[in-house]
Each structure stands twice: as structure tokens, then as C-alpha cells.
Design a protein around this motif. Structure first.
Motif, PDB file in Angstrom:
ATOM      1  N   MET A   1      -3.757   5.455  11.039  1.00 45.80           N
ATOM      2  CA  MET A   1      -5.209   5.549  11.041  1.00 45.80           C
ATOM      3  C   MET A   1      -5.639   6.516  12.143  1.00 45.80           C
TER       4      MET A   1
ATOM      5  N   ARG B   1       3.663  -0.445  10.876  1.00 37.01           N
ATOM      6  CA  ARG B   1       2.705  -1.307  11.581  1.00 37.01           C
ATOM      7  C   ARG B   1       1.634  -1.819  10.631  1.00 37.01           C
ATOM      8  N   TYR B   2       1.444  -1.152   9.486  1.00 35.34           N
ATOM      9  CA  TYR B   2       0.444  -1.579   8.505  1.00 35.34           C
ATOM     10  C   TYR B   2       1.145  -2.413   7.436  1.00 35.34           C
ATOM     11  N   LYS B   3       1.309  -3.693   7.745  1.00 37.83           N
ATOM     12  CA  LYS B   3       2.097  -4.562   6.874  1.00 37.83           C
ATOM     13  C   LYS B   3       1.261  -5.235   5.793  1.00 37.83           C
ATOM     14  N   TYR B   4       0.008  -5.490   6.087  1.00 35.31           N
ATOM     15  CA  TYR B   4      -0.778  -6.375   5.245  1.00 35.31           C
ATOM     16  C   TYR B   4      -1.817  -5.605   4.448  1.00 35.31           C
ATOM     17  N   GLU B   5      -2.266  -6.236   3.385  1.00 33.76           N
ATOM     18  CA  GLU B   5      -3.193  -5.586   2.469  1.00 33.76           C
ATOM     19  C   GLU B   5      -4.469  -5.144   3.175  1.00 33.76           C
ATOM     20  N   ASP B   6      -5.015  -5.985   4.062  1.00 34.25           N
ATOM     21  CA  ASP B   6      -6.265  -5.597   4.723  1.00 34.25           C
ATOM     22  C   ASP B   6      -6.070  -4.378   5.618  1.00 34.25           C
ATOM     23  N   GLN B   7      -4.855  -4.210   6.179  1.00 38.78           N
ATOM     24  CA  GLN B   7      -4.580  -3.032   6.992  1.00 38.78           C
ATOM     25  C   GLN B   7      -4.499  -1.769   6.125  1.00 38.78           C
ATOM     26  N   LEU B   8      -3.878  -1.896   4.969  1.00 41.62           N
ATOM     27  CA  LEU B   8      -3.819  -0.756   4.049  1.00 41.62           C
ATOM     28  C   LEU B   8      -5.209  -0.386   3.553  1.00 41.62           C
ATOM     29  N   GLN B   9      -6.021  -1.396   3.298  1.00 40.35           N
ATOM     30  CA  GLN B   9      -7.383  -1.134   2.848  1.00 40.35           C
ATOM     31  C   GLN B   9      -8.182  -0.370   3.908  1.00 40.35           C
ATOM     32  N   GLN B  10      -7.883  -0.609   5.169  1.00 43.09           N
ATOM     33  CA  GLN B  10      -8.552   0.146   6.229  1.00 43.09           C
ATOM     34  C   GLN B  10      -8.178   1.627   6.158  1.00 43.09           C
ATOM     35  N   LEU B  11      -6.913   1.902   5.866  1.00 45.38           N
ATOM     36  CA  LEU B  11      -6.486   3.294   5.678  1.00 45.38           C
ATOM     37  C   LEU B  11      -7.253   3.938   4.525  1.00 45.38           C
TER      38      LEU B  11
END
Length: 310
Positions: free
Chosen positions: A235, A273-283
């Protein structure tokens, strides 16, 4: 033409994602598929997919880092056991031939199909009657390349009513006209393709980039592309880290897509470091704030590359 992601993680595999590999399915166009990069475990991913190694025609390696390359010796060795006996062309940067030959020689692997390894340093590296592939060097720690795949324009539709008025019924003459050949009617009149064909269908363009910082080569490679595959390792709050490690952020990928005027952007090469769905959605949201038609690449999902106007 469809994109099929086999690995979307950066550096090392994770429990959620494999390392980099992407298939460009060309079943309607060539009855084959092309592979871009071949990280460790790619052949296992193919076994879980609708892809068949017997249909693999070309492999394009973007650069020689292990997460883009270490699956190659195993895939080449076992391809024949999955019905792959047709010739295979392998494209990539200098050093690729040495890597492959050393791995196969030391392991005494035997390949019973023709393998042609073509090293390049950019430029036009492939062309036939249906496709052209060009490569350009990006900005990474080692030589890394992006590939621009251009489908050549397709003939327009035949005017069936007009052909019948000329006395030409469906059959071999239709095929000749579609190929751009003039034909002779039963009455002896010559009919030229331009008389009975509609406007050509524009070919599609897909740009697939290796690892890179933002650099001047990206926009020419991606200009007007129907689909751009761009790394989004971090990010933008980690832009300094991305620069240090010669990578890009999701925002930078979106800025490149906007500048190049592409139709769709697919983000890949995500940091572990971006393991979870909400983290990917932030990308994804970060990219969409700049370029709305930005998508997260999902492994084992098909993404059709649509022709302009479809």
C-alpha cells in the motif's frame, strides 16, 4: 482470450497464495495457452486448474528472481507426462538458458519434446499471423521485463445476403474471403474481400509486467491496453519501502493505468503482510481511488479480456 492467475504472492508462498504465475488462455484464438512466470509450485496450481500442459505453447519469464522462476525445471520435466509432446518456446532475460540447462543436466532430466530457449533484452520478440509480443526493460534490482501482447485485427463479418446475390453459398469460398483471398463466382465474376467484408475487428492488447518501480517504460508498454497486469506489492503508506526494494504500490499501479489509458487493471504480487481479505480490499480501494476499473487478481479465477465495444 482470458487471464488465469496461478500465483499472486510476492517473494515466498503463503498459506493463502502461491508465488507468481499467470496464464493467458488462447483456446479460441490458438487452441493453446501462454504462461507468464513460473514460480515454485506452478505445476501443482495447474493440476488444480482447467489448464492442460499439453496445450502450453510459450512461456515468458519476466526476470530471474526465484519467486518467478523456481517452478520452471519441474514443470518442464513433467510436461511430457501430462501429454505435452508439442514444441515449447521459452522466452526470458539473459541467463535463463544457463539456469534451465544446468537444472535439467544436473538432475539428468530428459525432455522428449522440442524446447527452444530464446533470450532477449527487449524489443519485438515474437510475431506470427495472429499475435505480436514486445518486451521492454523495467526498473528492478535485476533486469526485469514487461510484455505487451497484441492480437492482430480480425476480419470483419461476411455480408451473407450480398454473397448469395453473387451466387456464393456457405462453404470453402467463405473461408477464402475471410482469409483475405479473392474468389471467383460460378458465373466467373471475381469477388474481392473488401466488397463483402465488414470493418475489421480490432485486436486486443494485454500488458503483463514483471516486478518494477514506477518507470518511463510502463506507459508505452501499456498504452491503450485492454488489460494491464501490474504488481501492487505494498500500500502507498509503504511507498518508501516499495522504492527501496524496487517495487510498486497499488496507487502507483493505478496511476500507471490511468496514464496509459488502459481499460482494466489487475493488481497482483501482494506482500505476505496482507493476509486477510479486508487488507486486500484496502489495496483495491487505494487503486480504485485513482483508477476505478482496478481489480484484485484472484487465483483460480478467469478474467475475460474483452474486445473494445463488447
Amino acid at each position: 482470450m482470458e487471464l488465469y492467475f496461478l500465483g499472486t504472492n510476492a517473494g515466498v508462498p503463503s498459506l493463502e497464495r502461491n508465488v507468481t504465475s499467470l496464464a493467458l488462455r488462447l483456446l479460441d484464438e490458438r487452441r493453446s495457452f501462454w504462461l507468464f512466470d513460473c514460480g515454485e509450485g506452478t505445476q501443482h496450481q495447474i493440476l488444480r486448474s482447467p489448464l492442460k500442459l499439453s496445450k502450453l505453447e510459450c512461456i515468458f519469464i519476466t526476470h530471474l528472481h526465484g519467486d518467478h522462476l523456481f517452478g520452471l525445471p519441474g514443470l518442464l520435466s513433467s510436461r511430457a507426462y501430462q501429454g505435452g509432446d508439442t514444441p515449447l518456446k521459452l522466452y526470458g532475460p539473459p541467463g535463463l538458458k544457463q539456469f534451465v540447462q544446468m537444472a535439467l543436466d544436473l538432475s539428468e532430466s530428459r525432455i522428449n519434446y522440442k524446447l527452444e530457449i530464446l533470450e532477449h533484452e527487449g524489443g519485438r520478440i515474437f510475431e506470427d499471423e495472429t499475435f505480436r509480443v514486445e518486451a521492454a526493460k523495467l526498473d528492478h534490482r535485476i533486469p526485469s521485463y514487461g510484455y505487451r501482447v497484441t492480437e492482430k485485427d480480425l476480419p470483419g463479418k461476411l455480408d451473407i445476403d450480398l454473397l448469395r446475390r453473387h451466387g456464393i453459398e456457405p462453404g470453402p469460398l467463405f473461408g477464402k474471403l475471410k482469409k483475405g483471398e479473392s474468389v471467383t463466382t460460378p458465373e466467373g465474376r471475381i469477388v474481392h474481400p473488401a466488397e463483402v467484408l465488414g470493418s475489421p475487428k480490432p485486436g486486443r492488447v494485454v500488458t503483463i509486467l514483471g516486478d518494477t518501480r514506477p518507470c518511463p517504460a510502463v506507459v508505452p508498454l501499456a498504452e491503450g491496453a485492454d488489460a494491464l497486469v501490474h504488481e501492487a506489492t505494498f500500500m502507498h503508506d509503504l511507498a518508501e519501502t516499495a522504492f527501496t526494494y524496487h517495487h510498486s504500490t497499488a496507487r502507483q499501479a493505478a496511476e500507471a493505468a490511468r496514464q496509459a489509458g488502459v481499460k482494466s487493471l489487475y493488481l497482483t504480487h501482494f506482500s505476505s503482510r496482507y493476509k486477510y481479505e479486508d487488507q486486500l480490499q484496502q489495496l483495491q480501494r487505494e487503486a480504485q481511488a485513482v483508477f476505478p476499473n482496478a481489480h484484485l487478481a484472484r487465483e483460480h479465477e478467469l478474467y475475460p479480456v474483452k474486445r473494445g465495444g463488447e
